[in-house]
Motif scaffolding. Sequence first.
Motif, PDB file in Angstrom:
ATOM      1  N   LEU A 284       4.345  -3.554  -5.374  1.00 10.47           N
ATOM      2  CA  LEU A 284       3.230  -4.571  -4.749  1.00 10.47           C
ATOM      3  C   LEU A 284       3.540  -5.777  -4.665  1.00 10.47           C
ATOM      4  O   LEU A 284       3.294  -6.598  -3.701  1.00 10.47           O
ATOM      5  CB  LEU A 284       2.116  -4.052  -4.936  1.00 10.47           C
ATOM      6  N   SER A 287       4.508  -8.232  -1.942  1.00 13.71           N
ATOM      7  CA  SER A 287       4.315  -7.515  -0.371  1.00 13.71           C
ATOM      8  C   SER A 287       3.080  -7.860   0.070  1.00 13.71           C
ATOM      9  O   SER A 287       2.029  -8.265  -0.375  1.00 13.71           O
ATOM     10  CB  SER A 287       4.486  -6.068  -0.975  1.00 13.71           C
ATOM     11  N   GLN A 289      -0.264  -7.104   1.999  1.00 16.73           N
ATOM     12  CA  GLN A 289      -1.449  -5.754   1.736  1.00 16.73           C
ATOM     13  C   GLN A 289      -1.547  -5.050   3.187  1.00 16.73           C
ATOM     14  O   GLN A 289      -2.063  -5.537   4.059  1.00 16.73           O
ATOM     15  CB  GLN A 289      -2.770  -6.228   1.477  1.00 16.73           C
ATOM     16  N   GLU A 292       1.566   0.150   5.526  1.00 13.98           N
ATOM     17  CA  GLU A 292       3.007   0.582   5.278  1.00 13.98           C
ATOM     18  C   GLU A 292       3.529   0.315   4.074  1.00 13.98           C
ATOM     19  O   GLU A 292       4.267   1.259   3.292  1.00 13.98           O
ATOM     20  CB  GLU A 292       4.137  -0.410   6.284  1.00 13.98           C
ATOM     21  N   VAL A 293       2.994  -0.901   3.117  1.00 11.42           N
ATOM     22  CA  VAL A 293       3.293  -0.877   1.872  1.00 11.42           C
ATOM     23  C   VAL A 293       2.288   0.196   1.049  1.00 11.42           C
ATOM     24  O   VAL A 293       2.855   0.804  -0.058  1.00 11.42           O
ATOM     25  CB  VAL A 293       2.933  -2.160   1.451  1.00 11.42           C
TER      26      VAL A 293
END
Length: 329
Positions: A284, A287, A289, A292-293
């Motif tokens: 995380l 990345s 929010q 997809e994440v």
Amino acid sequence: MSRDMMPHFELYQPDTVENAIDLAKRIGEGAWIMAGGQDSLDWFKDRAKRPRAVIEITGIQGLSGIRETAEGLEIGALTTLTEIENSALVREKYSLLSTAAGRVASPQIRNIGTLGGNLCQDARCWYYRSGVNCYRAGGNSCYADTPQGLNREHCLFGASRCVAVSPSDMGTASVALDAQMVIRGPDGERVVPAEEFFIGPATDIRRMTVLKPAEILTAVRYPKTWAGAKFYFEKVADRNTWDFALVSVASALRLEGGTIREARVVCGGVECVPRRLKAVEQLLVGSPQSDEVGRLAGTTAVRGATTLNFNHFKVPLMENLVRRAIRDA
Ligand SMILES: Cc1cc2nc3c(=O)[nH]c(=O)nc-3n(C[C@H](O)[C@H](O)[C@H](O)COP(=O)(O)OP(=O)(O)OC[C@H]3O[C@@H](n4cnc5c(N)ncnc54)[C@H](O)[C@@H]3O)c2cc1C
């Protein structure tokens, strides 16, 4: 199994922590620390545990209350779950805790049940609690991990003879908030990170926490690093009240301009301890929010899950809860 009358025991009601510790030390193996009694009394009524002496600690001054400190928040072990749920301070800065507290059991149990008792409660395996001589009870079998065993509530990770899970909703939230557990015992005070406070069966199959005989959890400290972060708590149970998590998730995220800078993600109901998902947290950081994440986080979360005969449903459940805990925090 439930009988009308509990077996006889001696009752002590000390008014200081020192007296409680001293009593527990003197009585030895037959001593049982009791706070609100919401877990303890079930054990006694079912006669699955028969302590010689119960040391009721609710009369000890100074073990309850919610205080803001220079380091964050300190909650006394005797603070009730209702107090945590309703505290304006907790709701404003650590809403993960108030949400989790509000999802424990029923209003009646939350009015009496304490933070300490919730964190220190014993495993909820049907077999263990009905008094059979399983591994955790000192025997040489696990009745849940058999072809016909009732194991839909049991673990996906960390099985080691015992397949029970941690039942504590406040444990899941506390690990996500990097809580520190303040413990007093015959050798003085020690402070243990929440993540190390809970122990699995491979470490000690007879205990759920690092607490040694005659040790008392006096308070839990929540560092201010997570105050006001983005939080998410969700618990799926068979019933919405009066029930334990089949799977739960707690997340805490810190963002800068839409990018996750810090993350904690923890699942309950999948291991004998609240399961911190470090691989997910690593993924995380850096990345955005996004859904997809979150989806990727869910897939990562369930890697290595080992199902029992009746708990396969927990894998997609955990995957989806983690996804939502990132996307909707
Ligand atoms: C019907 C029902 C539904 C429930 N549902 C949920 C749920 O959904 N989620 C959930 O998390 N829990 C649930 N519980 C468990 C309940 O929340 C806990 O039992 C309650 O919070 C325990 O608090 P207590 O103060 O009554 O603990 P007690 O029964 O007094 O103590 C529990 C255990 O902790 C130990 N202990 C207590 N305080 C301390 C301390 N300060 N230091 C050291 N040891 C201590 C005791 O020795 C005992 O082993 C449920 C319980 C019931 C009966």
